[in-house]
Design a protein around this motif. Sequence first.
Motif, mmCIF file in Angstrom:
data_model
loop_
_atom_site.group_PDB
_atom_site.id
_atom_site.type_symbol
_atom_site.label_atom_id
_atom_site.label_comp_id
_atom_site.label_asym_id
_atom_site.label_seq_id
_atom_site.Cartn_x
_atom_site.Cartn_y
_atom_site.Cartn_z
ATOM 1 N N VAL A 173 -0.472 14.348 -7.669
ATOM 2 C CA VAL A 173 0.933 14.358 -8.055
ATOM 3 C C VAL A 173 1.757 14.308 -6.777
ATOM 4 C CG1 VAL A 173 2.788 15.604 -9.208
ATOM 5 C CG2 VAL A 173 0.469 15.682 -10.152
ATOM 6 N N ILE A 174 2.574 13.267 -6.656
ATOM 7 C CA ILE A 174 3.452 13.132 -5.494
ATOM 8 C C ILE A 174 4.814 13.706 -5.860
ATOM 9 C CG2 ILE A 174 4.485 11.534 -3.846
ATOM 10 C CD1 ILE A 174 2.280 9.537 -4.521
ATOM 11 N N GLY A 175 5.239 14.730 -5.129
ATOM 12 C CA GLY A 175 6.547 15.345 -5.383
ATOM 13 C C GLY A 175 6.418 16.660 -6.124
ATOM 14 N N PRO A 176 6.530 17.815 -5.426
ATOM 15 C CA PRO A 176 6.398 19.124 -6.083
ATOM 16 C C PRO A 176 7.724 19.684 -6.598
ATOM 17 C CG PRO A 176 6.418 19.422 -3.706
ATOM 18 C CD PRO A 176 6.563 17.940 -3.960
ATOM 19 N N GLY A 198 3.504 16.588 -0.805
ATOM 20 C CA GLY A 198 4.931 16.780 -0.577
ATOM 21 C C GLY A 198 5.210 17.000 0.890
ATOM 22 N N LEU A 199 6.469 17.167 1.185
ATOM 23 C CA LEU A 199 6.865 17.449 2.556
ATOM 24 C C LEU A 199 6.546 18.899 2.893
ATOM 25 C CD1 LEU A 199 10.360 15.699 2.560
ATOM 26 C CD2 LEU A 199 8.222 14.804 3.523
ATOM 27 N N GLY A 218 0.600 14.505 4.097
ATOM 28 C CA GLY A 218 0.517 13.127 4.584
ATOM 29 C C GLY A 218 -0.440 12.346 3.713
ATOM 30 N N ARG A 219 -0.741 11.131 4.112
ATOM 31 C CA ARG A 219 -1.646 10.268 3.336
ATOM 32 C C ARG A 219 -2.967 10.992 3.077
ATOM 33 N NH1 ARG A 219 -4.855 7.773 0.683
ATOM 34 N NH2 ARG A 219 -5.196 5.516 0.635
ATOM 35 N N PRO A 220 -3.325 11.211 1.800
ATOM 36 C CA PRO A 220 -4.558 11.942 1.503
ATOM 37 C C PRO A 220 -5.793 11.213 2.028
ATOM 38 C CG PRO A 220 -3.137 11.843 -0.424
ATOM 39 C CD PRO A 220 -2.556 10.902 0.587
ATOM 40 N N GLU A 221 -6.804 11.997 2.325
ATOM 41 C CA GLU A 221 -8.055 11.434 2.806
ATOM 42 C C GLU A 221 -9.002 11.102 1.666
ATOM 43 O OE1 GLU A 221 -9.450 14.470 5.380
ATOM 44 O OE2 GLU A 221 -7.739 14.337 6.754
ATOM 45 N N LEU A 222 -8.554 11.317 0.443
ATOM 46 C CA LEU A 222 -9.358 11.054 -0.744
ATOM 47 C C LEU A 222 -8.722 9.935 -1.562
ATOM 48 C CD1 LEU A 222 -9.722 14.770 -1.945
ATOM 49 C CD2 LEU A 222 -11.383 13.487 -0.568
ATOM 50 N N THR A 223 -9.469 9.444 -2.534
ATOM 51 C CA THR A 223 -8.870 8.615 -3.579
ATOM 52 C C THR A 223 -8.910 9.402 -4.880
ATOM 53 O OG1 THR A 223 -10.996 7.525 -4.017
ATOM 54 C CG2 THR A 223 -9.461 6.421 -2.501
ATOM 55 N N PHE A 224 -8.089 8.972 -5.834
ATOM 56 C CA PHE A 224 -7.865 9.775 -7.030
ATOM 57 C C PHE A 224 -8.054 8.935 -8.288
ATOM 58 C CE2 PHE A 224 -5.645 11.538 -3.470
ATOM 59 C CZ PHE A 224 -5.883 12.907 -3.570
ATOM 60 N N ASP A 225 -8.475 9.624 -9.373
ATOM 61 C CA ASP A 225 -8.674 8.947 -10.648
ATOM 62 C C ASP A 225 -7.348 8.614 -11.326
ATOM 63 O OD1 ASP A 225 -11.617 9.210 -10.596
ATOM 64 O OD2 ASP A 225 -11.174 11.347 -10.763
ATOM 65 N N GLY A 235 8.859 5.212 -0.299
ATOM 66 C CA GLY A 235 7.517 4.696 -0.052
ATOM 67 C C GLY A 235 6.442 5.259 -0.956
ATOM 68 N N SER A 236 6.808 6.172 -1.848
ATOM 69 C CA SER A 236 5.797 6.840 -2.669
ATOM 70 C C SER A 236 5.072 5.918 -3.643
ATOM 71 C CB SER A 236 6.431 8.013 -3.417
ATOM 72 O OG SER A 236 6.896 8.988 -2.518
ATOM 73 N N PRO A 237 5.746 4.972 -4.320
ATOM 74 C CA PRO A 237 5.002 4.088 -5.219
ATOM 75 C C PRO A 237 3.915 3.289 -4.505
ATOM 76 C CG PRO A 237 7.337 4.006 -5.743
ATOM 77 C CD PRO A 237 7.208 4.773 -4.459
ATOM 78 N N ALA A 238 4.201 2.790 -3.317
ATOM 79 C CA ALA A 238 3.191 2.049 -2.570
ATOM 80 C C ALA A 238 2.040 2.956 -2.178
ATOM 81 C CB ALA A 238 3.820 1.412 -1.328
ATOM 82 N N LEU A 239 2.347 4.180 -1.785
ATOM 83 C CA LEU A 239 1.299 5.133 -1.450
ATOM 84 C C LEU A 239 0.427 5.435 -2.660
ATOM 85 C CD1 LEU A 239 1.723 8.302 0.718
ATOM 86 C CD2 LEU A 239 0.437 8.410 -1.414
ATOM 87 N N ALA A 240 1.059 5.534 -3.829
ATOM 88 C CA ALA A 240 0.307 5.809 -5.054
ATOM 89 C C ALA A 240 -0.721 4.719 -5.330
ATOM 90 C CB ALA A 240 1.275 5.936 -6.235
#
Length: 337
Positions: A173-176, A198-199, A218-225, A235-240
Amino acid sequence: MRAFVITGPGRAEVQEVEPPVPGPGEVVVEVERAGVCGTDMEFYSGAMTYLRTGEARYPVRIGHEWAGVVREAGDGVDPAWLGRRVTGDTMLGCGGCARCLGGRQHLCAGRYEIGIRNGWPGALAERLPVPVRALQPLPGAVDPVLGALVEPGGNALRAVDAAALGPGERLLVIGPGTIGLLAALTAAARGVEVHLLGLPGPALDFARSLGFTRTWTGRPELTFDGVIDASNGRGSPALAVEAVEPGRRVVLIGLSAERSDIDTRGLVLGDITAVGILSASGGLAGAAELYASGLVDPRPLVAATVPLEEAALVLAGRRRPEWGSAPKIHVDPRPRG
């Protein structure tokens, strides 16, 4: 009756206005609680897009997250509604167009939005008119505080449903903020492994206090389901898209004030589904049931409840230190004393 009125950018006051009279198929609700959200703050600052498109204009009476008791009923309304605690859908379609008839009334081109679009008055007032078809009855276990959180909870529930995750799968979840935290709570109640991005600062610290220890700045080191973007970051949609597993889903419910870009090659080459969520329509009953069951307890998200007279300070972003870092402020518009 008293109502909070925004008269221009950075200008608002409590005014005495004529109380609503229920028309055919409508009720009047005595408002017990109303939540303040980012959309309301944009009306106060003047940044709200609808003010530029003509879908809204000053003066504006805001408030679309609410709970209250039905006090009056218009012609054609079952008297059994009187005395019931309710909340309701923000989106009021015309009821006759193809979208409304197809179950997409929240996308009706001519829709009203309570406290937002086309002049329908909002819930930062002692009383609120609502079409009976938009009402959502609240279970006895759902008090005014929980009731005013059903609308944001419905948004979050729809986002979690759209992510299509099962127990043990991993969600970012991006954005707390309020919607992000409600989505995190809802997903966790289903056994999903929740991560929050989040920041650095109070918002993420507050998320950790709720038990969400898997956090990123920052950019997570994992990928997510699945990934839910509940932020206002450009920039959050591109990061998602970068963070989701191939063949899975990205859910977009946050909105940036500026244009957000996604490289569609990432969607195509990853066979990724992107889903947009607008409104709690279709999610209200499910959110109310979650709260009533105790599986999701959103009470800690409410930092304070203030009277109408203090709403302008909240909209200006002024918070008392004793409120802490919880994201949501409620307004009780009933007369004091």
